[in-house]
Design an enzyme around this catalytic site. Structure first.
Site, PDB file in Angstrom:
ATOM      1  N   PHE A 163       0.963  -1.228  -0.086  1.00 27.47           N
ATOM      2  CA  PHE A 163       0.070   0.204   0.090  1.00 27.47           C
ATOM      3  C   PHE A 163       0.967   1.259   0.042  1.00 27.47           C
ATOM      4  O   PHE A 163       0.241   2.347  -0.261  1.00 27.47           O
ATOM      5  CB  PHE A 163      -0.864  -0.027   1.264  1.00 27.47           C
ATOM      6  CG  PHE A 163      -1.822  -1.155   0.956  1.00 27.47           C
ATOM      7  CD1 PHE A 163      -2.182  -1.593   0.038  1.00 27.47           C
ATOM      8  CD2 PHE A 163      -2.547  -1.634   2.303  1.00 27.47           C
ATOM      9  CE1 PHE A 163      -3.221  -2.769   0.044  1.00 27.47           C
ATOM     10  CE2 PHE A 163      -3.255  -2.663   2.492  1.00 27.47           C
ATOM     11  CZ  PHE A 163      -3.839  -3.384   1.059  1.00 27.47           C
ATOM     12  N   ARG A 164       1.878   1.348   0.390  1.00 24.13           N
ATOM     13  CA  ARG A 164       2.858   2.408   0.386  1.00 24.13           C
ATOM     14  C   ARG A 164       3.653   2.882  -0.875  1.00 24.13           C
ATOM     15  O   ARG A 164       4.486   3.792  -0.743  1.00 24.13           O
ATOM     16  CB  ARG A 164       4.014   2.182   1.813  1.00 24.13           C
ATOM     17  CG  ARG A 164       3.137   2.028   3.150  1.00 24.13           C
ATOM     18  CD  ARG A 164       4.199   1.688   4.058  1.00 24.13           C
ATOM     19  NE  ARG A 164       3.250   1.513   5.476  1.00 24.13           N
ATOM     20  CZ  ARG A 164       2.709   0.257   5.859  1.00 24.13           C
ATOM     21  NH1 ARG A 164       2.993  -0.884   5.101  1.00 24.13           N
ATOM     22  NH2 ARG A 164       2.130   0.201   6.970  1.00 24.13           N
TER      23      ARG A 164
ATOM     24  N   GLN B 129      -0.108 -12.085   7.205  1.00 28.52           N
ATOM     25  CA  GLN B 129      -0.615 -10.736   7.558  1.00 28.52           C
ATOM     26  C   GLN B 129      -1.586 -10.533   6.172  1.00 28.52           C
ATOM     27  O   GLN B 129      -1.841  -9.076   6.188  1.00 28.52           O
ATOM     28  CB  GLN B 129       0.586  -9.545   7.470  1.00 28.52           C
ATOM     29  CG  GLN B 129       1.514 -10.099   8.820  1.00 28.52           C
ATOM     30  CD  GLN B 129       2.690  -9.098   8.672  1.00 28.52           C
ATOM     31  OE1 GLN B 129       2.674  -8.168   9.332  1.00 28.52           O
ATOM     32  NE2 GLN B 129       3.831  -9.511   8.037  1.00 28.52           N
TER      33      GLN B 129
ATOM     34  N   ILE C 294      -4.349 -10.098   3.313  1.00 30.26           N
ATOM     35  CA  ILE C 294      -5.692  -9.840   3.359  1.00 30.26           C
ATOM     36  C   ILE C 294      -6.326 -10.504   1.978  1.00 30.26           C
ATOM     37  O   ILE C 294      -7.540 -10.064   1.723  1.00 30.26           O
ATOM     38  CB  ILE C 294      -6.388  -8.650   3.817  1.00 30.26           C
ATOM     39  CG1 ILE C 294      -5.726  -7.709   2.748  1.00 30.26           C
ATOM     40  CG2 ILE C 294      -5.900  -8.339   5.192  1.00 30.26           C
ATOM     41  CD1 ILE C 294      -6.346  -6.357   3.194  1.00 30.26           C
ATOM     42  N   ASP C 295      -5.298 -10.955   1.191  1.00 29.98           N
ATOM     43  CA  ASP C 295      -5.808 -11.060  -0.329  1.00 29.98           C
ATOM     44  C   ASP C 295      -6.269 -12.357  -0.539  1.00 29.98           C
ATOM     45  O   ASP C 295      -7.067 -12.537  -1.793  1.00 29.98           O
ATOM     46  CB  ASP C 295      -4.680 -10.756  -1.325  1.00 29.98           C
ATOM     47  CG  ASP C 295      -3.418 -11.705  -0.733  1.00 29.98           C
ATOM     48  OD1 ASP C 295      -3.654 -12.666  -0.492  1.00 29.98           O
ATOM     49  OD2 ASP C 295      -2.162 -11.113  -1.099  1.00 29.98           O
TER      50      ASP C 295
ATOM     51  N   HIS D 117      -4.627 -10.092   9.860  1.00 22.11           N
ATOM     52  CA  HIS D 117      -5.288  -8.875   9.652  1.00 22.11           C
ATOM     53  C   HIS D 117      -6.606  -9.195   8.755  1.00 22.11           C
ATOM     54  O   HIS D 117      -6.884  -8.162   8.167  1.00 22.11           O
ATOM     55  CB  HIS D 117      -4.279  -8.053   8.683  1.00 22.11           C
ATOM     56  CG  HIS D 117      -2.892  -7.774   9.411  1.00 22.11           C
ATOM     57  ND1 HIS D 117      -1.959  -7.392   8.966  1.00 22.11           N
ATOM     58  CD2 HIS D 117      -2.620  -7.762  10.726  1.00 22.11           C
ATOM     59  CE1 HIS D 117      -0.950  -7.190   9.699  1.00 22.11           C
ATOM     60  NE2 HIS D 117      -1.291  -7.373  10.846  1.00 22.11           N
TER      61      HIS D 117
ATOM     62  N   CYS E 206     -20.297  -7.353  10.415  1.00 23.11           N
ATOM     63  CA  CYS E 206     -21.163  -6.298  11.280  1.00 23.11           C
ATOM     64  C   CYS E 206     -20.191  -5.921  12.417  1.00 23.11           C
ATOM     65  O   CYS E 206     -19.867  -6.720  13.416  1.00 23.11           O
ATOM     66  CB  CYS E 206     -22.615  -6.747  11.656  1.00 23.11           C
ATOM     67  SG  CYS E 206     -23.299  -5.770  12.777  1.00 23.11           S
TER      68      CYS E 206
ATOM     69  N   CYS F 276     -22.898  -6.814  15.859  1.00 24.36           N
ATOM     70  CA  CYS F 276     -23.281  -8.123  16.292  1.00 24.36           C
ATOM     71  C   CYS F 276     -22.079  -9.211  15.691  1.00 24.36           C
ATOM     72  O   CYS F 276     -22.542 -10.344  15.716  1.00 24.36           O
ATOM     73  CB  CYS F 276     -24.877  -8.567  15.860  1.00 24.36           C
ATOM     74  SG  CYS F 276     -24.874  -8.467  14.192  1.00 24.36           S
TER      75      CYS F 276
ATOM     76  N   CYS G 244     -29.220  -5.800  13.192  1.00 22.46           N
ATOM     77  CA  CYS G 244     -28.874  -4.961  14.285  1.00 22.46           C
ATOM     78  C   CYS G 244     -28.841  -3.556  13.797  1.00 22.46           C
ATOM     79  O   CYS G 244     -28.668  -2.810  14.641  1.00 22.46           O
ATOM     80  CB  CYS G 244     -28.091  -5.321  15.143  1.00 22.46           C
ATOM     81  SG  CYS G 244     -26.292  -5.150  14.441  1.00 22.46           S
TER      82      CYS G 244
HETATM   83  P1  NAD Z   1       5.113  -5.959   4.826  1.00 24.01           P
HETATM   84  O1  NAD Z   1       5.114  -5.013   5.947  1.00 24.01           O
HETATM   85  O2  NAD Z   1       4.824  -7.152   4.864  1.00 24.01           O
HETATM   86  O3  NAD Z   1       6.468  -5.437   3.764  1.00 24.01           O
HETATM   87  C1  NAD Z   1       6.575  -6.222   2.340  1.00 24.01           C
HETATM   88  C2  NAD Z   1       8.204  -6.659   2.454  1.00 24.01           C
HETATM   89  O4  NAD Z   1       8.010  -7.553   1.478  1.00 24.01           O
HETATM   90  C3  NAD Z   1       9.047  -5.519   2.295  1.00 24.01           C
HETATM   91  O5  NAD Z   1      10.231  -6.032   3.400  1.00 24.01           O
HETATM   92  C4  NAD Z   1       9.640  -5.911   1.049  1.00 24.01           C
HETATM   93  O6  NAD Z   1      10.929  -5.651   0.809  1.00 24.01           O
HETATM   94  C5  NAD Z   1       9.208  -7.275   0.800  1.00 24.01           C
HETATM   95  N1  NAD Z   1       9.107  -7.669  -0.539  1.00 24.01           N
HETATM   96  C6  NAD Z   1       8.104  -6.916  -1.464  1.00 24.01           C
HETATM   97  N2  NAD Z   1       8.082  -7.393  -2.861  1.00 24.01           N
HETATM   98  C7  NAD Z   1       8.913  -8.838  -2.533  1.00 24.01           C
HETATM   99  C8  NAD Z   1       9.229 -10.003  -3.175  1.00 24.01           C
HETATM  100  N3  NAD Z   1       8.456 -10.185  -4.545  1.00 24.01           N
HETATM  101  N4  NAD Z   1       9.866 -11.091  -2.905  1.00 24.01           N
HETATM  102  C9  NAD Z   1      10.265 -11.042  -1.590  1.00 24.01           C
HETATM  103  N5  NAD Z   1       9.972  -9.789  -0.696  1.00 24.01           N
HETATM  104  C10 NAD Z   1       9.410  -8.916  -1.262  1.00 24.01           C
HETATM  105  O7  NAD Z   1       3.945  -5.204   4.051  1.00 24.01           O
HETATM  106  P2  NAD Z   1       3.481  -3.758   3.923  1.00 24.01           P
HETATM  107  O8  NAD Z   1       3.057  -3.701   2.548  1.00 24.01           O
HETATM  108  O9  NAD Z   1       4.590  -3.019   4.756  1.00 24.01           O
HETATM  109  O10 NAD Z   1       2.087  -3.829   4.444  1.00 24.01           O
HETATM  110  C11 NAD Z   1       1.734  -3.803   5.963  1.00 24.01           C
HETATM  111  C12 NAD Z   1       0.386  -4.372   6.023  1.00 24.01           C
HETATM  112  O11 NAD Z   1      -0.595  -4.409   5.199  1.00 24.01           O
HETATM  113  C13 NAD Z   1       0.392  -6.005   5.996  1.00 24.01           C
HETATM  114  O12 NAD Z   1       0.967  -6.807   7.155  1.00 24.01           O
HETATM  115  C14 NAD Z   1      -1.065  -6.534   5.278  1.00 24.01           C
HETATM  116  O13 NAD Z   1      -1.877  -6.612   6.503  1.00 24.01           O
HETATM  117  C15 NAD Z   1      -1.437  -5.276   4.604  1.00 24.01           C
HETATM  118  N6  NAD Z   1      -1.377  -5.465   3.134  1.00 24.01           N
HETATM  119  C16 NAD Z   1      -1.670  -6.444   2.656  1.00 24.01           C
HETATM  120  C17 NAD Z   1      -1.748  -6.813   1.182  1.00 24.01           C
HETATM  121  C18 NAD Z   1      -2.024  -8.060   0.493  1.00 24.01           C
HETATM  122  O14 NAD Z   1      -2.992  -8.671   1.195  1.00 24.01           O
HETATM  123  N7  NAD Z   1      -1.465  -8.636  -0.441  1.00 24.01           N
HETATM  124  C19 NAD Z   1      -0.932  -6.067   0.497  1.00 24.01           C
HETATM  125  C20 NAD Z   1      -0.424  -4.807   1.035  1.00 24.01           C
HETATM  126  C21 NAD Z   1      -0.729  -4.655   2.316  1.00 24.01           C
HETATM  127 ZN    ZN Z   2     -25.339  -6.671  13.287  1.00 26.72          ZN
END
Ligand code: NAD
Ligand code: ZN
Length: 259
Positions: free
Chosen positions: A36-37, A104, A106-107, A124, A132, A135, A161
């Site tokens: 997301f960042r 972690q 959610i996908d 996550h 909800c 409830c 609810c």
């Molecule tokens: P994160 O803290 O798990 O960091 C991602 C890490 O993966 C980084 O250190 C990066 O260097 C590494 N990385 C990226 N691409 C890679 C690859 N191809 N191979 C190996 N390493 C790789 O994730 P975040 O983006 O900082 O997000 C934090 C939270 O946001 C997550 O814990 C999650 O809950 C949520 N999130 C989920 C998803 C998803 O479900 N796909 C996507 C983005 C964010």
């Molecule tokens: Zn409800």
């Protein structure tokens, strides 16, 4: 690629009896789901402070914003396909050595790859369901979003609810599901190999899991592109893209079992 590191990981896995795999957003980037960042990503179009649990609870305006954000990010996740790294974890499971798969993410890509849902612990939450907040009733996501589309609803409310409905992911400021968290820490303590894939290990308390495993006597492996605050604690680190690295580790493991 780090061939030496890959061989060492395969050797460790070969002697392991109880493996826990722990995944973060980095395992899904090769499936086209950005973290997301990254600049230009969905995250950068929304102010993180407006998407907290507290704001969602506080005002319709924020619930509207949250749902708009949620619906904008969803297609990238629902269209995505699992990659070699997700598939490698399925193979580890089929070998009978997998104690638990803690994520972690959610996908829903682990489920899509064929991992046993009973072994997956989603710290996550998941985008695949809606809940909800009052409830705790849950729905398959599409049941709610189809109704939103049909009836032009921007923020859905509970038919039982009247409570506000939210995607079943954990927002900032929202506590993690206690049971999932407890079980994850227990599995970490009880494994003999803890394999982290694609996590920056900065989001707490999830980032403490590898240390918990180490305290329980497990060896620690990290497959990740960047450095993490816990690199010192790792027994082996393989820097590289999760897909090809995990694929090579599995190829190496198969070579052992052919011998
Ligand atoms: P994160 O803290 O798990 O960091 C991602 C890490 O993966 C980084 O250190 C990066 O260097 C590494 N990385 C990226 N691409 C890679 C690859 N191809 N191979 C190996 N390493 C790789 O994730 P975040 O983006 O900082 O997000 C934090 C939270 O946001 C997550 O814990 C999650 O809950 C949520 N999130 C989920 C998803 C998803 O479900 N796909 C996507 C983005 C964010
Ligand atoms: Zn409800």
């Amino acid at each position: 690629m780090d061939d030496e590191g890959i061989k060492r990981v395969a050797q460790l896995m070969r002697s392991a009896r109880k493996i826990v795999v722990f995944t973060g957003a980095g395992i899904s980037t090769e499936s086209g789901i950005p973290d997301f960042r990254s600049p230009g990503g969905i995250w950068s179009q929304y102010n993180q402070d407006d998407l907290t649990y507290q704001k969602f609870r506080s005002h319709e305006k924020y619930r509207k914003l949250y749902w708009a954000y949620d619906r904008a990010r969803y297609p990238a996740m629902s269209d995505a396909l699992p990659n070699q790294a997700h598939e490698a974890i399925v193979e580890i499971e089929r070998s009978g050595l997998l104690l638990a798969l803690i994520t972690q993410n959610i996908d829903g890509l682990h489920q899509k790859a064929g991992s046993d849902p009973n072994k997956i612990y989603e710290l996550h939450g998941t985008v695949k369901e809606v809940t909800c907040l009052d409830c705790s009733t849950r729905w398959v996501r599409e049941e709610i979003t189809d109704r939103m589309d049909r009836e032009g609803i921007e923020v859905p409310y509970c038919p039982h609810c009247g409570g506000p409905l939210k995607c079943a992911t954990i927002a900032f400021g929202q506590s993690l599901p206690a049971e999932v968290l407890e079980k994850s820490f227990a599995y970490a303590r009880n494994c003999d190999l803890f394999l982290t894939i694609g996590s920056s290990l900065v989001v707490q308390p999830a980032a403490m899991l590898p240390l918990e495993a180490k305290r329980g006597g497990a060896r620690l492996v990290l497959v990740n592109l960047s450095t993490t605050p816990y690199d010192q604690a790792m027994d082996i680190i393989v820097r590289g893209n999760a897909g090809p690295v995990m694929d090579s580790i599995m190829t190496e493991l198969r070579r052992f079992s052919d011998e």
